[in-house]
Design a protein around this motif. Structure first.
Motif, PDB file in Angstrom:
ATOM      1  N   PHE A  12       0.852  -1.192   0.000  1.00 33.08           N
ATOM      2  CA  PHE A  12       0.000   0.000   0.000  1.00 33.08           C
ATOM      3  C   PHE A  12       0.884   1.237   0.000  1.00 33.08           C
ATOM      4  N   ALA A  14       0.953   5.516  -0.099  1.00 34.95           N
ATOM      5  CA  ALA A  14       0.189   6.756   0.075  1.00 34.95           C
ATOM      6  C   ALA A  14       1.169   7.915  -0.062  1.00 34.95           C
ATOM      7  N   THR A  38       6.257   0.007  16.184  1.00 33.67           N
ATOM      8  CA  THR A  38       6.415   1.400  16.633  1.00 33.67           C
ATOM      9  C   THR A  38       5.427   2.330  15.917  1.00 33.67           C
ATOM     10  N   ASN A  39       5.339   3.557  16.394  1.00 38.54           N
ATOM     11  CA  ASN A  39       4.439   4.550  15.785  1.00 38.54           C
ATOM     12  C   ASN A  39       4.779   4.706  14.309  1.00 38.54           C
ATOM     13  N   GLY A  40       3.728   4.746  13.504  1.00 35.92           N
ATOM     14  CA  GLY A  40       3.917   5.029  12.085  1.00 35.92           C
ATOM     15  C   GLY A  40       4.383   3.846  11.251  1.00 35.92           C
ATOM     16  N   GLY A  42       2.431   1.409  10.288  1.00 37.88           N
ATOM     17  CA  GLY A  42       1.374   0.997   9.367  1.00 37.88           C
ATOM     18  C   GLY A  42       0.318   0.086   9.957  1.00 37.88           C
ATOM     19  N   LYS A  43       0.236  -0.016  11.277  1.00 42.17           N
ATOM     20  CA  LYS A  43      -0.746  -0.922  11.910  1.00 42.17           C
ATOM     21  C   LYS A  43      -2.182  -0.467  11.622  1.00 42.17           C
ATOM     22  N   SER A  44      -2.444   0.828  11.850  1.00 40.04           N
ATOM     23  CA  SER A  44      -3.814   1.318  11.605  1.00 40.04           C
ATOM     24  C   SER A  44      -4.127   1.292  10.114  1.00 40.04           C
ATOM     25  N   GLN A  88      -9.051   3.682  16.871  1.00 36.15           N
ATOM     26  CA  GLN A  88      -8.133   4.284  17.849  1.00 36.15           C
ATOM     27  C   GLN A  88      -8.767   5.561  18.433  1.00 36.15           C
ATOM     28  N   HIS A 190       0.497  -1.129  21.541  1.00 32.64           N
ATOM     29  CA  HIS A 190       1.909  -1.000  21.933  1.00 32.64           C
ATOM     30  C   HIS A 190       2.135  -1.581  23.308  1.00 32.64           C
TER      31      HIS A 190
HETATM   32  N1  LIG Z   1      -3.983   8.138   3.451  1.00 36.80           N
HETATM   33  C1  LIG Z   1      -2.720   8.396   3.778  1.00 36.80           C
HETATM   34  N2  LIG Z   1      -2.043   9.412   3.214  1.00 36.80           N
HETATM   35  C2  LIG Z   1      -0.771   9.672   3.543  1.00 36.80           C
HETATM   36  N3  LIG Z   1      -0.059   8.965   4.437  1.00 36.80           N
HETATM   37  C3  LIG Z   1      -0.661   7.943   5.026  1.00 36.80           C
HETATM   38  C4  LIG Z   1      -2.015   7.603   4.748  1.00 36.80           C
HETATM   39  N4  LIG Z   1      -2.354   6.537   5.495  1.00 36.80           N
HETATM   40  C5  LIG Z   1      -1.258   6.244   6.230  1.00 36.80           C
HETATM   41  N5  LIG Z   1      -0.244   7.072   5.941  1.00 36.80           N
HETATM   42  C6  LIG Z   1       1.102   7.053   6.535  1.00 36.80           C
HETATM   43  O1  LIG Z   1       1.446   5.741   6.822  1.00 36.80           O
HETATM   44  C7  LIG Z   1       2.237   5.667   8.003  1.00 36.80           C
HETATM   45  C8  LIG Z   1       1.663   4.639   8.934  1.00 36.80           C
HETATM   46  O2  LIG Z   1       0.543   5.197   9.621  1.00 36.80           O
HETATM   47  P1  LIG Z   1      -0.339   4.337  10.627  1.00 36.80           P
HETATM   48  O3  LIG Z   1      -1.327   5.255  11.227  1.00 36.80           O
HETATM   49  O4  LIG Z   1      -0.846   3.143   9.929  1.00 36.80           O
HETATM   50  O5  LIG Z   1       0.744   3.894  11.695  1.00 36.80           O
HETATM   51  P2  LIG Z   1       0.560   3.111  13.066  1.00 36.80           P
HETATM   52  O6  LIG Z   1       1.522   1.988  13.053  1.00 36.80           O
HETATM   53  O7  LIG Z   1      -0.868   2.751  13.279  1.00 36.80           O
HETATM   54  O8  LIG Z   1       1.025   4.227  14.095  1.00 36.80           O
HETATM   55  P3  LIG Z   1       0.590   4.572  15.612  1.00 36.80           P
HETATM   56  O9  LIG Z   1       1.207   3.516  16.466  1.00 36.80           O
HETATM   57  O10 LIG Z   1       1.202   5.899  15.825  1.00 36.80           O
HETATM   58  O11 LIG Z   1      -0.907   4.594  15.679  1.00 36.80           O
HETATM   59  C9  LIG Z   1       2.294   7.061   8.577  1.00 36.80           C
HETATM   60  O12 LIG Z   1       3.531   7.651   8.252  1.00 36.80           O
HETATM   61  C10 LIG Z   1       1.145   7.758   7.880  1.00 36.80           C
HETATM   62  O13 LIG Z   1       1.378   9.128   7.728  1.00 36.80           O
END
Ligand SMILES: Nc1ncnc2c1ncn2[C@@H]1O[C@H](COP(=O)(O)OP(=O)(O)OP(=O)(O)O)[C@@H](O)[C@H]1O
Length: 240
Positions: A12, A14, A38-40, A42-44, A88, A190
């Motif tokens: 995926f 973006a 970790t944050n960011g 891609g889990k969400s 979340q 986390h």
């Molecule tokens: N629609 C989108 N447009 C631009 N960037 C995106 C989009 N969707 C996700 N991202 C990017 O993908 C990366 C992963 O985001 P995501 O929210 O999935 O992380 P995460 O693992 O759930 O983080 P956290 O633990 O902070 O919740 C981030 O850098 C985010 O900015």
């Protein structure tokens, strides 16, 4: 045994950034599967791709649910198959009372559902799920709705974010209860005490699942190898 949810080679992108890169993940029916990273990392994003949210279409790969290829299905069609999520950030539902949101007929079941998340039916059933309710309260009610709805797959994205320390124990038992009622759970968190209720865990880093195993093993690897080093951009852990 065929997995309930099978994610095959999913990529995926973006904003010209590869968020998920040839990711594979299998979730067996009836298990609680924790997704750690970790944050960011891609889990969400992965959760949104499974749900079929607007703007979230895989660039490559396939997603199967109960042996059906669902990656081109609408959010509604996936919901009808029994895929549900607690976000979340809990949503606002203007004009909807807790009673209507939980949509259970029996008063005893409504009372029990709310009690499970530490809320009293007397105080909450007739309140509105709007700005008059705090984020933590709305989150608890969304979790209670999973007990009411009994989805086939329940995705919980950071189920204790915004939840006070005294209520975390209730939420852990709600997660187990959701499983006992027959749902499969994808648990994004986390927090060690939350992830350790899972039967299995996977570690996400560099857009890939780099390790699947017992929660103890995966949490240990996550902590000791510290994915913060690679910051989700360039994974040093691919060869674990
Ligand atoms: N629609 C989108 N447009 C631009 N960037 C995106 C989009 N969707 C996700 N991202 C990017 O993908 C990366 C992963 O985001 P995501 O929210 O999935 O992380 P995460 O693992 O759930 O983080 P956290 O633990 O902070 O919740 C981030 O850098 C985010 O900015």
């Amino acid at each position: 045994m065929m997995p309930l949810l099978e994610i095959r080679h999913v990529t995926f992108t973006a904003d010209n950034k590869t968020v998920l890169d040839n990711l594979d993940l299998n979730i067996q029916e009836a298990e609680i599967h924790a997704l750690i990273g970790t944050n960011g990392t891609g889990k969400s994003t992965l959760a949104r791709l499974i749900m079929g949210c607007e703007g979230y279409h895989i660039n490559y790969g396939e997603i199967f649910f109960a042996q059906q290829k669902i990656d081109q299905y609408s959010l509604q069609k996936r919901a009808n198959l029994g895929i549900s999520m607690v976000w979340q950030e809990p949503a606002y539902f203007e004009g909807i009372s807790v009673r209507n949101y939980l949509s259970l007929n029996k008063q005893a079941e409504l009372t029990q559902c709310l009690l499970s998340v530490g809320l009293s039916a007397d105080d909450y059933l007739d309140r509105m799920l709007d700005k008059t309710m705090s984020g933590g309260e709305r989150k608890r009610i969304e979790l209670a709705s999973m007990l009411a709805l009994r989805p086939r797959l329940c995705i919980l994205d950071e189920p204790v974010s915004g939840i006070d320390l005294l209520t975390i124990k209730n939420i852990i038992s709600v997660i187990k209860q959701i499983q006992l009622q027959g749902s499969t759970v994808l648990l994004i968190s986390h927090r060690e005490e939350i992830a350790s209720v899972a039967d299995k865990a996977s570690l996400l880093c560099g857009g890939k699942v780099i390790l699947t195993g017992t929660p103890e093993k995966v949490i240990h690897s996550y902590k000791s190898r510290s994915c913060i080093i690679c910051d989700g951009r360039e994974c040093n852990h691919v060869n674990i």
